[in-house]
Design a protein around this motif. Structure first.
Motif, PDB file in Angstrom:
ATOM      1  N   MET A 229      -2.401  15.656   2.410  1.00  0.00           N
ATOM      2  CA  MET A 229      -3.496  15.624   3.173  1.00  0.00           C
ATOM      3  C   MET A 229      -4.189  17.344   2.704  1.00  0.00           C
ATOM      4  O   MET A 229      -5.225  16.424   3.394  1.00  0.00           O
ATOM      5  N   PHE A 230      -4.815  17.033   1.318  1.00  0.00           N
ATOM      6  CA  PHE A 230      -5.768  17.876   0.815  1.00  0.00           C
ATOM      7  C   PHE A 230      -6.943  16.430   0.820  1.00  0.00           C
ATOM      8  O   PHE A 230      -8.024  16.520   0.550  1.00  0.00           O
ATOM      9  N   LEU A 231      -6.548  15.277   0.666  1.00  0.00           N
ATOM     10  CA  LEU A 231      -7.271  14.049   0.786  1.00  0.00           C
ATOM     11  C   LEU A 231      -7.029  13.005   1.935  1.00  0.00           C
ATOM     12  O   LEU A 231      -7.433  11.660   1.665  1.00  0.00           O
TER      13      LEU A 231
ATOM     14  N   VAL B 112       1.956   9.562  -0.717  1.00  0.00           N
ATOM     15  CA  VAL B 112       2.141   9.679   0.765  1.00  0.00           C
ATOM     16  C   VAL B 112       4.097  10.317  -0.033  1.00  0.00           C
ATOM     17  O   VAL B 112       4.901  10.049  -0.721  1.00  0.00           O
ATOM     18  N   GLU B 113       5.379  10.102   1.830  1.00  0.00           N
ATOM     19  CA  GLU B 113       6.273  10.423   1.547  1.00  0.00           C
ATOM     20  C   GLU B 113       7.238   9.454   2.677  1.00  0.00           C
ATOM     21  O   GLU B 113       6.411   9.080   3.288  1.00  0.00           O
ATOM     22  N   LEU B 114       7.989   8.591   1.961  1.00  0.00           N
ATOM     23  CA  LEU B 114       8.612   7.797   2.713  1.00  0.00           C
ATOM     24  C   LEU B 114      10.052   8.539   2.598  1.00  0.00           C
ATOM     25  O   LEU B 114      10.474   8.632   2.107  1.00  0.00           O
TER      26      LEU B 114
ATOM     27  N   LEU C 191       0.904  -0.795  -0.082  1.00  0.00           N
ATOM     28  CA  LEU C 191       0.022   0.619  -0.504  1.00  0.00           C
ATOM     29  C   LEU C 191       1.098   1.012   0.175  1.00  0.00           C
ATOM     30  O   LEU C 191       0.159   2.682  -0.561  1.00  0.00           O
ATOM     31  N   LEU C 192       1.765   1.170   0.603  1.00  0.00           N
ATOM     32  CA  LEU C 192       2.529   2.432   0.654  1.00  0.00           C
ATOM     33  C   LEU C 192       3.382   2.719  -0.661  1.00  0.00           C
ATOM     34  O   LEU C 192       3.785   3.662  -0.819  1.00  0.00           O
ATOM     35  N   ASP C 193       3.613   1.399  -0.773  1.00  0.00           N
ATOM     36  CA  ASP C 193       4.258   1.456  -1.963  1.00  0.00           C
ATOM     37  C   ASP C 193       3.263   2.071  -3.485  1.00  0.00           C
ATOM     38  O   ASP C 193       4.131   3.711  -4.366  1.00  0.00           O
ATOM     39  N   ASP C 194       2.148   1.881  -3.719  1.00  0.00           N
ATOM     40  CA  ASP C 194       1.139   2.292  -4.364  1.00  0.00           C
ATOM     41  C   ASP C 194       0.916   3.710  -3.665  1.00  0.00           C
ATOM     42  O   ASP C 194       0.659   4.891  -5.056  1.00  0.00           O
TER      43      ASP C 194
ATOM     44  N   ARG D 242       4.556   9.694   6.002  1.00  0.00           N
ATOM     45  CA  ARG D 242       4.438  11.606   6.205  1.00  0.00           C
ATOM     46  C   ARG D 242       3.541  11.248   5.052  1.00  0.00           C
ATOM     47  O   ARG D 242       3.564  10.852   3.757  1.00  0.00           O
ATOM     48  N   LEU D 243       2.306  11.658   4.306  1.00  0.00           N
ATOM     49  CA  LEU D 243       1.885  12.488   4.050  1.00  0.00           C
ATOM     50  C   LEU D 243       1.607  13.469   2.906  1.00  0.00           C
ATOM     51  O   LEU D 243       2.624  14.351   3.854  1.00  0.00           O
ATOM     52  N   SER D 244       2.083  13.649   2.081  1.00  0.00           N
ATOM     53  CA  SER D 244       2.541  14.565   1.471  1.00  0.00           C
ATOM     54  C   SER D 244       1.662  15.437   1.294  1.00  0.00           C
ATOM     55  O   SER D 244       0.721  15.796   1.941  1.00  0.00           O
TER      56      SER D 244
END
Length: 381
Positions: A364-366, A350-352, A340-343, A358-360
């Motif tokens: 944050m908007f979604l 998201v950013e790793l 899921l994180l890769d997707d 964390r959310l990009s």
């Protein structure tokens, strides 16, 4: 380490958007409520002698509808029963309750060191439309009085996507509140909750709201203006000068322990999430017999704990720590959510970044759409 949330359900007026547990204060047994609230603390705290309370947040309803004498009794009881000597001590307040300094002085004298003031808009027409009873001039008086008494850690709430609100109108409120140079701001998009006046109007087709595109523009305006004024976004809806982030709310977003006291309050200790009776008399009755007013206990399973760790942590700009996740659940975040994180990373949501997930900005908007994807379909063990 834990926090304590204390609920005061009384209001002088019911706002059209509010779905919190609240009642009109007129005719209510307020003195008895304050006394039984302190009794609830006395019954609970001996069960947790090794759970020091580091933050206290008094919310509502409207805590500042209490009289100065009631506020003094409540604050002194909190200090004594919760053994709360140091730390962030927040009271929610309405501007119309702060038009004189007497209540503010009582709070300040009892060590309250943070106020969260429900402003919502700096437009009198909008305030009338959403059922607020204060007016713009009352906001300035309230802030001035709070500062005179000695309060420095002040926060105000603003709501966007309100009926009849344009982007320019919200920009005006943002600019005017930022001119007050407060250390903390919260700004939320209107959510139509069941059992509210606005929800009923929407069901009847009588509520006209700004479009989703305008809502997104308003949110971006808030992010941009806050940043330009040195108030950094540390959570989806919260902005602060460095060092003024709300420590109590950070406990929630870190999925930490907290006590809940008062009618309708929730607490979360260990794996136990509990919920008090909401109606005033149902809350008071067991306490008169020296029994706790808990209507429900929920032993949170591992899967739900992990889901909440992601939902809550991703609300913050810091995100979720891989190491903290592993230490807490004895699992690697990649083993649970790797695909899921890769997707989500490929979608730019998201950013790793090293230890942090964390959310990009787009994420944050979604936020709610992203959070839903962290629900676990199958048991982990």
């Amino acid at each position: 380490m834990a926090g304590a949330y204390i609920h005061i359900p009384f209001c002088e007026h019911i706002c059209y958007y509010c779905d919190f547990n609240k009642v009109f204060i007129e005719g209510q047994p307020v003195d008895d409520y304050v006394a039984m609230l302190l009794r609830e603390m006395q019954l609970v705290m001996p069960q947790y002698p090794n759970e020091p309370i580091e933050t206290v947040y008094v919310g509502g309803g409207t805590p500042t509808t209490l009289t100065p004498k009631q506020l003094d009794q409540l604050c002194k009881g909190i200090r004594e029963i919760l053994h709360f000597e140091h730390g962030e001590f927040t009271f929610e307040a309405n501007p119309n309750d702060l038009q004189a300094t007497e209540k503010l002085q009582v709070l300040h004298d009892n060590g309250v060191n943070r106020l969260s003031i429900g402003v919502q808009s700096l437009d009198d027409d909008i305030l009338k439309r959403i059922g607020r009873i204060h007016r713009v001039k009352d906001v300035y008086t309230a802030i001035d009085n709070a500062r005179k008494v000695g309060f420095e850690n002040l926060s105000i709430d603003l709501i966007f996507r309100l009926p009849g609100q344009s982007r320019d109108n919200f920009l005006h409120s943002l600019r005017e509140t930022l001119a007050l140079q407060l250390p903390h701001y919260s700004t939320y998009s209107l959510i139509l909750e069941r059992k509210t006046i606005f929800y009923n109007l929407m069901r009847k087709g009588k509520l006209t709201l700004p479009s989703q595109d305008i809502e997104a523009d308003m949110y971006q305006d808030a992010i941009d203006l806050m940043h330009a004024n040195g108030r950094e976004q540390y959570e989806i809806a919260n902005f602060a000068k460095p060092g003024f982030e709300c420590q109590h709310n950070l406990l929630y977003w870190q999925n930490a322990h907290y006590f809940g006291f008062g009618a309708g309050a929730f607490g979360y200790l260990g794996r136990d999430r509990y919920h008090n009776f909401g109606p005033i008399q149902q809350y008071l009755a067991p306490l008169h017999d020296h029994k706790l007013p808990v209507i429900e206990h929920h032993l949170v399973p591992l899967e739900e704990q992990i889901e909440e760790e992601m939902f809550l942590g991703l609300r913050t700009r810091a995100g979720v720590s891989r190491q903290r996740f592993a230490d807490k659940f004895h699992l690697q975040i990649q083993d649970v959510y790797g695909e899921l994180l890769d997707d989500l990373r490929q979608q730019g949501l998201v950013e790793l970044n090293g230890d942090q997930v964390r959310l990009s900005n787009q994420g944050m908007f979604l936020g709610n759409e992203v959070f839903q994807q962290f629900l676990l379909d199958d048991p982990l063990v």
